[in-house]
Write an enzyme that holds these catalytic residues in place. Structure first.
Site, PDB file in Angstrom:
ATOM      1  N   LYS A  83     -22.159  12.485  52.710  1.00 23.73           N
ATOM      2  CA  LYS A  83     -22.508  13.885  52.954  1.00 23.73           C
ATOM      3  C   LYS A  83     -21.824  14.789  51.928  1.00 23.73           C
ATOM      4  O   LYS A  83     -22.465  15.650  51.317  1.00 23.73           O
ATOM      5  CB  LYS A  83     -22.089  14.288  54.375  1.00 23.73           C
ATOM      6  CG  LYS A  83     -22.674  15.617  54.794  1.00 23.73           C
ATOM      7  CD  LYS A  83     -22.145  16.070  56.119  1.00 23.73           C
ATOM      8  CE  LYS A  83     -20.827  16.754  55.896  1.00 23.73           C
ATOM      9  NZ  LYS A  83     -20.217  17.362  57.030  1.00 23.73           N
TER      10      LYS A  83
ATOM     11  N   ASP B 190     -25.590  17.594  57.991  1.00 30.46           N
ATOM     12  CA  ASP B 190     -24.437  17.940  58.826  1.00 30.46           C
ATOM     13  C   ASP B 190     -24.921  18.078  60.269  1.00 30.46           C
ATOM     14  O   ASP B 190     -26.088  17.805  60.579  1.00 30.46           O
ATOM     15  CB  ASP B 190     -23.763  19.229  58.311  1.00 30.46           C
ATOM     16  CG  ASP B 190     -24.575  20.468  58.679  1.00 30.46           C
ATOM     17  OD1 ASP B 190     -25.775  20.328  58.994  1.00 30.46           O
ATOM     18  OD2 ASP B 190     -24.002  21.566  58.664  1.00 30.46           O
TER      19      ASP B 190
END
Ligand code: SF4
Length: 256
Positions: free
Chosen positions: A151, A169
């Site tokens: 991420k 997220d």
């Protein structure tokens, strides 16, 4: 499956079983047609023509540090702590000169600060030792840095180097599943599904549009559907206003 190339002890062609390759799990389909997806992102683009990430940084290095610090912390909280830190240390060399204890002092207000201070020093070491003090551009290289996962790597690639990626997220994961835009059981599945679903020309800003939409409108506890710019397209069961979702694909004149 049988492979006729192999012979048995008697020299005759013998059937040999060849293991079938495991089949890749199919991604769940988006609830929206191509035109509807395009209309969703067209509206996001009108609402926020130049969406920006809210993590303060001054260069790719401080962005990597800020994103790594933001795990389980708010952007506002991280910005407060990094304001002074980045004033004294905006390169890996300066971060190393500062040392772990002092870095810890600056970021003490952020959750898991001890471990994060350790990672900031370790990733600074690695950048200096293996990348000439520069932040690498590829995901494969970025994820080798301590404290940097997929991420974080995606955020850095997009925000620092302008490479379209989809860092999933908590907001993006929720929206993708809640409204059925790109359903998936894991962040990786949602990432792959979104990359496939979102039109290329909207992909670069899509990450920020979805995060901001999740943060300010399609909130976790109670989505604010009354002020939502895509309420008439949304097919979520959690929709709280009475604008019905379209039963058929949007007509061309609405799509524009
Ligand atoms: S209508 Fe409600 S549930 Fe649908 S996207 Fe908007 S805020 Fe989220």
């Amino acid at each position: 499956m049988q492979n006729p190339k192999f012979k048995n002890a008697a020299g005759a062609r013998a059937p040999v079983k060849v293991k079938a390759k495991p089949r890749r799990k199919a991604l769940q389909r988006s609830k929206y047609s191509k035109d509807e997806v395009r209309e969703i992102f067209r509206r996001f683009s009108v609402q926020r023509p130049e969406p920006k990430g809210e993590l303060a940084h001054v260069n790719p290095f401080t962005l990597v540090v800020a994103v790594a610090l933001s795990a389980q912390a708010t952007d506002v909280g991280v910005n407060k702590a990094t304001k002074e830190l980045f004033r004294v240390a905006d390169t890996p060399e300066k971060m190393l000169a500062l040392g772990e204890a002092k870095v810890g002092d600056y970021i003490r207000t952020i959750g898991l600060w001890r471990n994060k201070a350790k990672n900031v020093i370790a990733l600074s070491h690695k950048l200096v030792d293996e990348f000439g003090g520069e932040v690498p551009r590829t995901r494969e290289e970025l994820v080798t840095l301590p404290g940097v996962g997929r991420k974080t790597a995606n955020v850095v690639m997009s925000m620092a180097f302008g490479i379209p990626t989809m860092a999933v997220d908590t907001h993006i994961f929720r929206i993708a599943n809640r409204i059925g835009l790109a359903p998936g059981k894991t962040p990786d599945e949602v990432e792959e599904n979104l990359m496939r679903t979102i039109p290329d020309d909207y992909l670069f800003h899509a990450h920020h549009w979805l995060i901001l939409h999740g943060r300010y409108t399609c909130k976790a506890r109670k989505p604010e559907c009354e002020i939502c710019v895509i309420a008439d397209i949304c097919k979520s069961k959690e929709k709280t206003c009475d604008i019905p979702a379209p039963l058929v694909e949007l007509p061309a004149q609405v799509i524009g």
